[in-house]
Design a protein around this motif. Structure first.
Motif, PDB file in Angstrom:
ATOM      1  N   LYS A 174       0.835  -1.194   0.000  1.00 53.72           N
ATOM      2  CA  LYS A 174       0.000   0.000   0.000  1.00 53.72           C
ATOM      3  C   LYS A 174       0.875   1.253   0.000  1.00 53.72           C
ATOM      4  N   GLU A 175       0.316   2.334  -0.573  1.00 54.74           N
ATOM      5  CA  GLU A 175       0.941   3.645  -0.465  1.00 54.74           C
ATOM      6  C   GLU A 175       0.484   4.296   0.836  1.00 54.74           C
ATOM      7  N   ALA A 176       1.420   4.862   1.575  1.00 49.83           N
ATOM      8  CA  ALA A 176       1.068   5.472   2.858  1.00 49.83           C
ATOM      9  C   ALA A 176       1.980   6.654   3.141  1.00 49.83           C
ATOM     10  N   VAL A 177       1.486   7.542   3.987  1.00 47.20           N
ATOM     11  CA  VAL A 177       2.252   8.702   4.421  1.00 47.20           C
ATOM     12  C   VAL A 177       2.759   8.438   5.840  1.00 47.20           C
ATOM     13  N   LEU A 178       4.072   8.539   6.024  1.00 45.32           N
ATOM     14  CA  LEU A 178       4.690   8.287   7.317  1.00 45.32           C
ATOM     15  C   LEU A 178       5.352   9.549   7.840  1.00 45.32           C
ATOM     16  N   VAL A 179       5.260   9.741   9.143  1.00 46.04           N
ATOM     17  CA  VAL A 179       5.927  10.862   9.786  1.00 46.04           C
ATOM     18  C   VAL A 179       7.345  10.420  10.161  1.00 46.04           C
ATOM     19  N   VAL A 180       8.335  11.270   9.852  1.00 48.64           N
ATOM     20  CA  VAL A 180       9.725  10.968  10.201  1.00 48.64           C
ATOM     21  C   VAL A 180      10.036  11.684  11.508  1.00 48.64           C
ATOM     22  N   ALA A 181      10.141  10.915  12.595  1.00 47.37           N
ATOM     23  CA  ALA A 181      10.405  11.501  13.906  1.00 47.37           C
ATOM     24  C   ALA A 181      11.851  11.979  13.985  1.00 47.37           C
ATOM     25  N   LYS A 182      12.059  12.995  14.778  1.00 49.28           N
ATOM     26  CA  LYS A 182      13.406  13.529  14.946  1.00 49.28           C
ATOM     27  C   LYS A 182      14.154  12.687  15.969  1.00 49.28           C
ATOM     28  N   VAL A 183      14.250  11.403  15.653  1.00 47.59           N
ATOM     29  CA  VAL A 183      14.919  10.422  16.501  1.00 47.59           C
ATOM     30  C   VAL A 183      15.789   9.569  15.598  1.00 47.59           C
ATOM     31  N   GLU A 184      17.047   9.406  15.961  1.00 55.02           N
ATOM     32  CA  GLU A 184      17.975   8.710  15.067  1.00 55.02           C
ATOM     33  C   GLU A 184      17.670   7.229  14.960  1.00 55.02           C
ATOM     34  N   SER A 185      17.417   6.574  16.103  1.00 52.14           N
ATOM     35  CA  SER A 185      17.172   5.135  16.088  1.00 52.14           C
ATOM     36  C   SER A 185      16.076   4.795  17.089  1.00 52.14           C
ATOM     37  N   GLY A 186      15.600   3.559  17.007  1.00 48.17           N
ATOM     38  CA  GLY A 186      14.533   3.117  17.902  1.00 48.17           C
ATOM     39  C   GLY A 186      13.523   2.289  17.150  1.00 48.17           C
ATOM     40  N   GLN A 187      12.324   2.169  17.721  1.00 51.19           N
ATOM     41  CA  GLN A 187      11.261   1.380  17.121  1.00 51.19           C
ATOM     42  C   GLN A 187      10.379   2.244  16.242  1.00 51.19           C
ATOM     43  N   ASN A 188      10.056   1.735  15.047  1.00 51.33           N
ATOM     44  CA  ASN A 188       9.071   2.402  14.196  1.00 51.33           C
ATOM     45  C   ASN A 188       7.674   2.096  14.721  1.00 51.33           C
ATOM     46  N   LEU A 189       6.739   2.976  14.444  1.00 51.57           N
ATOM     47  CA  LEU A 189       5.397   2.862  15.016  1.00 51.57           C
ATOM     48  C   LEU A 189       4.363   2.592  13.928  1.00 51.57           C
ATOM     49  N   PHE A 190       3.662   1.473  14.065  1.00 54.86           N
ATOM     50  CA  PHE A 190       2.578   1.080  13.162  1.00 54.86           C
ATOM     51  C   PHE A 190       1.275   1.492  13.831  1.00 54.86           C
ATOM     52  N   GLY A 191       0.724   2.635  13.414  1.00 56.96           N
ATOM     53  CA  GLY A 191      -0.429   3.206  14.093  1.00 56.96           C
ATOM     54  C   GLY A 191      -1.761   2.871  13.450  1.00 56.96           C
ATOM     55  N   MET A 192      -2.817   3.515  13.960  1.00 54.89           N
ATOM     56  CA  MET A 192      -4.168   3.231  13.491  1.00 54.89           C
ATOM     57  C   MET A 192      -4.389   3.637  12.039  1.00 54.89           C
ATOM     58  N   ASP A 193      -3.634   4.637  11.540  1.00 52.95           N
ATOM     59  CA  ASP A 193      -3.807   5.037  10.137  1.00 52.95           C
ATOM     60  C   ASP A 193      -3.433   3.898   9.196  1.00 52.95           C
ATOM     61  N   LEU A 194      -2.385   3.123   9.553  1.00 53.95           N
ATOM     62  CA  LEU A 194      -2.022   1.976   8.728  1.00 53.95           C
ATOM     63  C   LEU A 194      -3.009   0.826   8.878  1.00 53.95           C
ATOM     64  N   PHE A 195      -3.612   0.697  10.054  1.00 47.58           N
ATOM     65  CA  PHE A 195      -4.668  -0.301  10.225  1.00 47.58           C
ATOM     66  C   PHE A 195      -5.798  -0.033   9.228  1.00 47.58           C
ATOM     67  N   GLU A 196      -6.151   1.222   9.061  1.00 47.62           N
ATOM     68  CA  GLU A 196      -7.230   1.584   8.135  1.00 47.62           C
ATOM     69  C   GLU A 196      -6.813   1.377   6.686  1.00 47.62           C
TER      70      GLU A 196
END
Length: 279
Positions: A55-77
């Motif tokens: 799917k095509e999706a819009v993701l926010v790029v957090a100002k954090v170098e490393s860590g866990q990516n977040l799969f939120g409710m927008d991707l659920f939809e």
């Protein structure tokens, strides 16, 4: 995956691995715990593959170098994922029951470390030291049971640290049955009185010491280490009835006196009688 997040975001490292797709200004305000604003570099449009779906999706790029990516409710939809609650299992229930007995023979319940909000960290450390110094908590290195903690604000601006035993032992223990007094029963005890005093017991349930077997069950896991309750905890399912029975035994035979459950009322018709009952 986080059902509590309305948007999905990625770290700067993931953004670089994607080939640094074109960024645009983020049009959505992003907040973390406690309404804290999460800084970001912007948002980008990219392809996301989940199982066999792309799917095509819009993701926010957090100002954090490393860590866990977040799969939120927008991707659920976007992926049309349904959130389903499992109420019961009917098929092969007998087989599952037999297998579960083997699986949970040496069952232990230990949850991951729980973080304390930075704004409450100082109060948490103060209360932890108080509980240890007063013999309410005892540091332990190992435990078969470890429950998370809940922080509850008190009227004096301090906090109360309680174990969340609903997720661990409350469903496993036998609940002692003892009736709490009704309002009419308390009013009947003080029906002829004109002078009243209310005694609020400090750390109410924590005044009752536990036996050694019970102490092993009421262990809480904090950001620092494991602590074993030496006294009856507020959030144990049977604590109110145990405490009520204990206090009623102590107050038995004292006229004009009752409790509910850690508040004691003392009532009398004369001042002299009142002082005697308080003594």
């Amino acid at each position: 995956m986080d059902l509590g997040s309305s948007v999905s975001d990625i770290t700067q490292n993931t953004f670089n691995q994607l080939g640094r797709p074109k960024l645009r200004s983020c049009t959505r305000p992003i907040y973390g715990y406690g309404k804290k604003v999460i800084e970001n570099l912007g948002e980008c449009e990219t392809q996301i593959k989940c199982a066999k779906l792309v799917k095509e999706a819009v993701l926010v790029v957090a100002k954090v170098e490393s860590g866990q990516n977040l799969f939120g409710m927008d991707l659920f939809e976007i992926f049309n994922f349904d959130i389903v609650q499992v109420n019961n299992i009917i098929q092969n229930s007998m087989m599952l029951e037999e297998e579960s007995k083997k699986l949970f023979t040496n069952y232990q319940y230990v949850l991951n470390l729980q973080q304390v909000p930075f704004a409450l960290l100082e109060k948490f450390n103060v209360e932890t030291d108080r509980l240890v110094q007063n013999g309410i908590w005892k540091r332990v290195k190992f435990s078969n049971w470890a429950s998370p903690i809940v922080l509850a604000p008190k009227q004096d601006c301090s906090i109360r640290i309680c174990g969340d035993f609903n997720v661990t032992i409350n469903n496993q223990i036998e609940i002692e049955r003892f009736p709490l007094p009704t309002r009419d029963q308390l009013f009947y005890k003080i029906r002829y009185s004109h002078i009243f005093s209310k005694i609020d017991l400090k750390d109410a349930y924590l005044q009752l010491e536990l036996d050694e077997d019970s102490k092993k069950l009421v262990v809480v896991k904090t950001p620092n280490e494991l602590y074993e309750y030496q006294r009856l905890s507020y959030s144990i399912a049977c604590a109110p009835t145990i405490f009520q029975r204990y206090l009623e035994q102590i107050l038995q035979g004292i006229d004009g006196c009752g409790n509910y459950p850690d508040d004691i009322i003392v009532a009398s018709t004369t001042l002299q009688e009142h002082v005697q009952r308080l003594d």
